[in-house]
Design a protein around this motif. Structure first.
Motif, PDB file in Angstrom:
ATOM      1  N   ILE A  12       0.836  -1.208   0.000  1.00  6.97           N
ATOM      2  CA  ILE A  12       0.000   0.000   0.000  1.00  6.97           C
ATOM      3  C   ILE A  12       0.862   1.245   0.000  1.00  6.97           C
ATOM      4  N   ASN A  13       1.909   1.258   0.824  1.00  7.37           N
ATOM      5  CA  ASN A  13       2.795   2.421   0.889  1.00  7.37           C
ATOM      6  C   ASN A  13       3.483   2.669  -0.452  1.00  7.37           C
ATOM      7  N   ARG A  14       3.872   1.596  -1.143  1.00  7.98           N
ATOM      8  CA  ARG A  14       4.497   1.743  -2.460  1.00  7.98           C
ATOM      9  C   ARG A  14       3.505   2.311  -3.472  1.00  7.98           C
ATOM     10  N   PHE A  15       2.262   1.827  -3.420  1.00  6.02           N
ATOM     11  CA  PHE A  15       1.230   2.327  -4.332  1.00  6.02           C
ATOM     12  C   PHE A  15       0.979   3.804  -4.076  1.00  6.02           C
ATOM     13  N   ASN A  16       0.858   4.196  -2.786  1.00  3.47           N
ATOM     14  CA  ASN A  16       0.603   5.592  -2.455  1.00  3.47           C
ATOM     15  C   ASN A  16       1.746   6.501  -2.887  1.00  3.47           C
ATOM     16  N   ALA A  17       2.967   5.997  -2.800  1.00  3.13           N
ATOM     17  CA  ALA A  17       4.115   6.797  -3.227  1.00  3.13           C
ATOM     18  C   ALA A  17       4.085   7.037  -4.730  1.00  3.13           C
ATOM     19  N   ALA A  18       3.569   6.049  -5.477  1.00  7.05           N
ATOM     20  CA  ALA A  18       3.500   6.179  -6.934  1.00  7.05           C
ATOM     21  C   ALA A  18       2.244   6.905  -7.395  1.00  7.05           C
ATOM     22  N   HIS A  19       1.205   6.934  -6.542  1.00  6.13           N
ATOM     23  CA  HIS A  19      -0.075   7.554  -6.904  1.00  6.13           C
ATOM     24  C   HIS A  19      -0.547   8.503  -5.800  1.00  6.13           C
ATOM     25  N   PRO A  20       0.252   9.510  -5.455  1.00 12.85           N
ATOM     26  CA  PRO A  20      -0.140  10.401  -4.354  1.00 12.85           C
ATOM     27  C   PRO A  20      -1.295  11.315  -4.742  1.00 12.85           C
ATOM     28  N   TRP A  21      -2.116  11.636  -3.758  1.00  6.84           N
ATOM     29  CA  TRP A  21      -3.183  12.604  -3.961  1.00  6.84           C
ATOM     30  C   TRP A  21      -3.473  13.273  -2.619  1.00  6.84           C
ATOM     31  N   ASP A  22      -4.133  14.422  -2.688  1.00  7.57           N
ATOM     32  CA  ASP A  22      -4.312  15.259  -1.505  1.00  7.57           C
ATOM     33  C   ASP A  22      -5.615  14.897  -0.786  1.00  7.57           C
ATOM     34  N   HIS A  23      -5.495  14.230   0.355  1.00  4.76           N
ATOM     35  CA  HIS A  23      -6.666  13.834   1.123  1.00  4.76           C
ATOM     36  C   HIS A  23      -7.454  15.043   1.616  1.00  4.76           C
ATOM     37  N   ASN A  24      -6.767  16.135   1.908  1.00  6.77           N
ATOM     38  CA  ASN A  24      -7.452  17.329   2.408  1.00  6.77           C
ATOM     39  C   ASN A  24      -8.241  18.025   1.299  1.00  6.77           C
ATOM     40  N   CYS A  47      -3.468  27.421   6.078  1.00  6.88           N
ATOM     41  CA  CYS A  47      -3.844  27.480   4.656  1.00  6.88           C
ATOM     42  C   CYS A  47      -2.936  26.690   3.731  1.00  6.88           C
ATOM     43  N   GLY A  48      -1.731  26.312   4.183  1.00 10.94           N
ATOM     44  CA  GLY A  48      -0.826  25.587   3.300  1.00 10.94           C
ATOM     45  C   GLY A  48      -0.514  26.390   2.049  1.00 10.94           C
ATOM     46  N   THR A  49      -0.544  25.746   0.905  1.00 16.44           N
ATOM     47  CA  THR A  49      -0.236  26.439  -0.356  1.00 16.44           C
ATOM     48  C   THR A  49      -1.412  27.232  -0.905  1.00 16.44           C
ATOM     49  N   GLY A  50      -2.517  27.311  -0.151  1.00 16.66           N
ATOM     50  CA  GLY A  50      -3.590  28.235  -0.503  1.00 16.66           C
ATOM     51  C   GLY A  50      -4.679  27.707  -1.400  1.00 16.66           C
ATOM     52  N   ASP A  51      -4.741  26.392  -1.611  1.00 18.21           N
ATOM     53  CA  ASP A  51      -5.753  25.847  -2.523  1.00 18.21           C
ATOM     54  C   ASP A  51      -7.179  26.200  -2.081  1.00 18.21           C
ATOM     55  N   LEU A  52      -7.493  25.964  -0.812  1.00 17.94           N
ATOM     56  CA  LEU A  52      -8.842  26.257  -0.332  1.00 17.94           C
ATOM     57  C   LEU A  52      -9.097  27.760  -0.309  1.00 17.94           C
ATOM     58  N   ALA A  53      -8.135  28.537   0.130  1.00 18.46           N
ATOM     59  CA  ALA A  53      -8.316  29.997   0.186  1.00 18.46           C
ATOM     60  C   ALA A  53      -8.646  30.549  -1.194  1.00 18.46           C
ATOM     61  N   PRO A  70       6.697  29.930   7.099  1.00 14.73           N
ATOM     62  CA  PRO A  70       6.984  31.021   6.152  1.00 14.73           C
ATOM     63  C   PRO A  70       7.187  30.536   4.721  1.00 14.73           C
ATOM     64  N   GLN A  71       7.813  29.369   4.547  1.00 12.84           N
ATOM     65  CA  GLN A  71       8.076  28.863   3.206  1.00 12.84           C
ATOM     66  C   GLN A  71       6.788  28.492   2.481  1.00 12.84           C
ATOM     67  N   ILE A  72       5.865  27.889   3.209  1.00  9.86           N
ATOM     68  CA  ILE A  72       4.618  27.483   2.549  1.00  9.86           C
ATOM     69  C   ILE A  72       3.747  28.699   2.256  1.00  9.86           C
ATOM     70  N   VAL A  73       3.827  29.728   3.101  1.00  6.90           N
ATOM     71  CA  VAL A  73       3.101  30.973   2.832  1.00  6.90           C
ATOM     72  C   VAL A  73       3.664  31.635   1.580  1.00  6.90           C
ATOM     73  N   ALA A  74       4.992  31.623   1.449  1.00  8.01           N
ATOM     74  CA  ALA A  74       5.619  32.191   0.255  1.00  8.01           C
ATOM     75  C   ALA A  74       5.161  31.444  -0.993  1.00  8.01           C
ATOM     76  N   ARG A  75       5.041  30.124  -0.887  1.00 12.21           N
ATOM     77  CA  ARG A  75       4.578  29.324  -2.029  1.00 12.21           C
ATOM     78  C   ARG A  75       3.128  29.658  -2.361  1.00 12.21           C
ATOM     79  N   ALA A  76       2.295  29.851  -1.345  1.00  6.16           N
ATOM     80  CA  ALA A  76       0.894  30.219  -1.575  1.00  6.16           C
ATOM     81  C   ALA A  76       0.798  31.532  -2.336  1.00  6.16           C
ATOM     82  N   ARG A  77       1.655  32.485  -1.990  1.00  6.47           N
ATOM     83  CA  ARG A  77       1.654  33.776  -2.685  1.00  6.47           C
ATOM     84  C   ARG A  77       2.081  33.621  -4.137  1.00  6.47           C
ATOM     85  N   GLU A  78       3.066  32.752  -4.372  1.00  7.58           N
ATOM     86  CA  GLU A  78       3.543  32.526  -5.744  1.00  7.58           C
ATOM     87  C   GLU A  78       2.447  31.935  -6.624  1.00  7.58           C
TER      88      GLU A  78
END
Length: 223
Positions: A12-24, A47-53, A70-78
């Motif tokens: 299962i872990n190998r499959f998830n690594a090859a087929h990742p998706w965002d549970h949130n 907010c993470g990378t800002g998808d929901l926002a 701070p790094q993830i906020v910077a990515r959200a702004r980008e």
């Protein structure tokens, strides 16, 4: 020699690594269905990378996203158009929130990193009369129902990963959620403590190791 259970978990872990998706992100559409068609202001905590926002801008006049990283906020702004009515700020929700009040507060997979009762109390105080709080959270499995949902989530997780990656072999989604720290609270404790702070809150266990909380503040601005 590994047991059948260990071999299954490794597969299962190998499959998830090859087929990742965002549970949130899977719950973002559900979150929007809990909200009014239009509202003035919204705060997305963790907010993470800002998808929901960014999705909230289709409903709100003003959206604020906060995250302690701070790094993830910077990515959200980008990732966000300068014309979008959303701002991203580095802030620690365990101690303070940007001045409100807000018509909508959302918090996805972040509450287990924060002091539970204190944070819900802060959300309540920052929510405008008639406003809506929506939480998608994580708990530690303890009851038979929770373990059953966990078991059911395994094939559902594999199926979702397969569907989302069909025809996209070797690619990864833009954002992938990760459990940086495991949840410590059990769902019965979450249920009891949440309803003490937020009378009438609706909580449910969900697939993919999540629970949901929806609470609407009355027009009198209940405390």
């Amino acid at each position: 020699m590994t047991t059948m259970g260990e071999r299954t978990l490794t597969a299962i872990n190998r499959f998830n690594a090859a087929h990742p998706w965002d549970h949130n992100a899977h719950y973002h559409g559900w979150i929007l269905r809990q909200l009014p068609k239009r509202f003035d202001s919204s705060l997305d905590v963790g907010c993470g990378t800002g998808d929901l926002a960014r999705r909230l801008t289709s409903r709100a006049d003003v959206v604020r996203g906060i995250d302690a990283d701070p790094q993830i906020v910077a990515r959200a702004r980008e990732l966000t158009s300068p014309a979008a009515p959303v701002t991203f700020t580095v802030a620690d929700a365990s101690t303070t929130l940007p001045s409100g009040p807000y018509d909508v507060i959302t918090c996805v997979a972040a509450l287990h990193h924060l002091p539970f009762v204190e944070t819900l109390t802060r959300f309540r105080a920052h929510l405008a009369p008639g406003g809506t709080l929506v939480v998608v959270g994580l708990t530690q499995d303890s009851t038979r129902t929770e373990h059953l949902l966990g078991v059911v989530s395994i094939p559902a997780n594999l199926a979702m990963g397969w569907v989302k990656h069909r025809g996209r072999a070797g690619t990864k989604p833009v954002a992938m959620s990760a459990r940086a720290r495991p949840a410590q609270m059990h769902f019965p404790d979450v249920l009891r403590e949440a309803r003490q702070v937020l009378p009438g809150a609706r909580l449910h266990r969900r697939l993919f190791w999540r629970y949901t909380l929806v609470w609407r503040k009355n027009q009198a601005g209940q405390r």
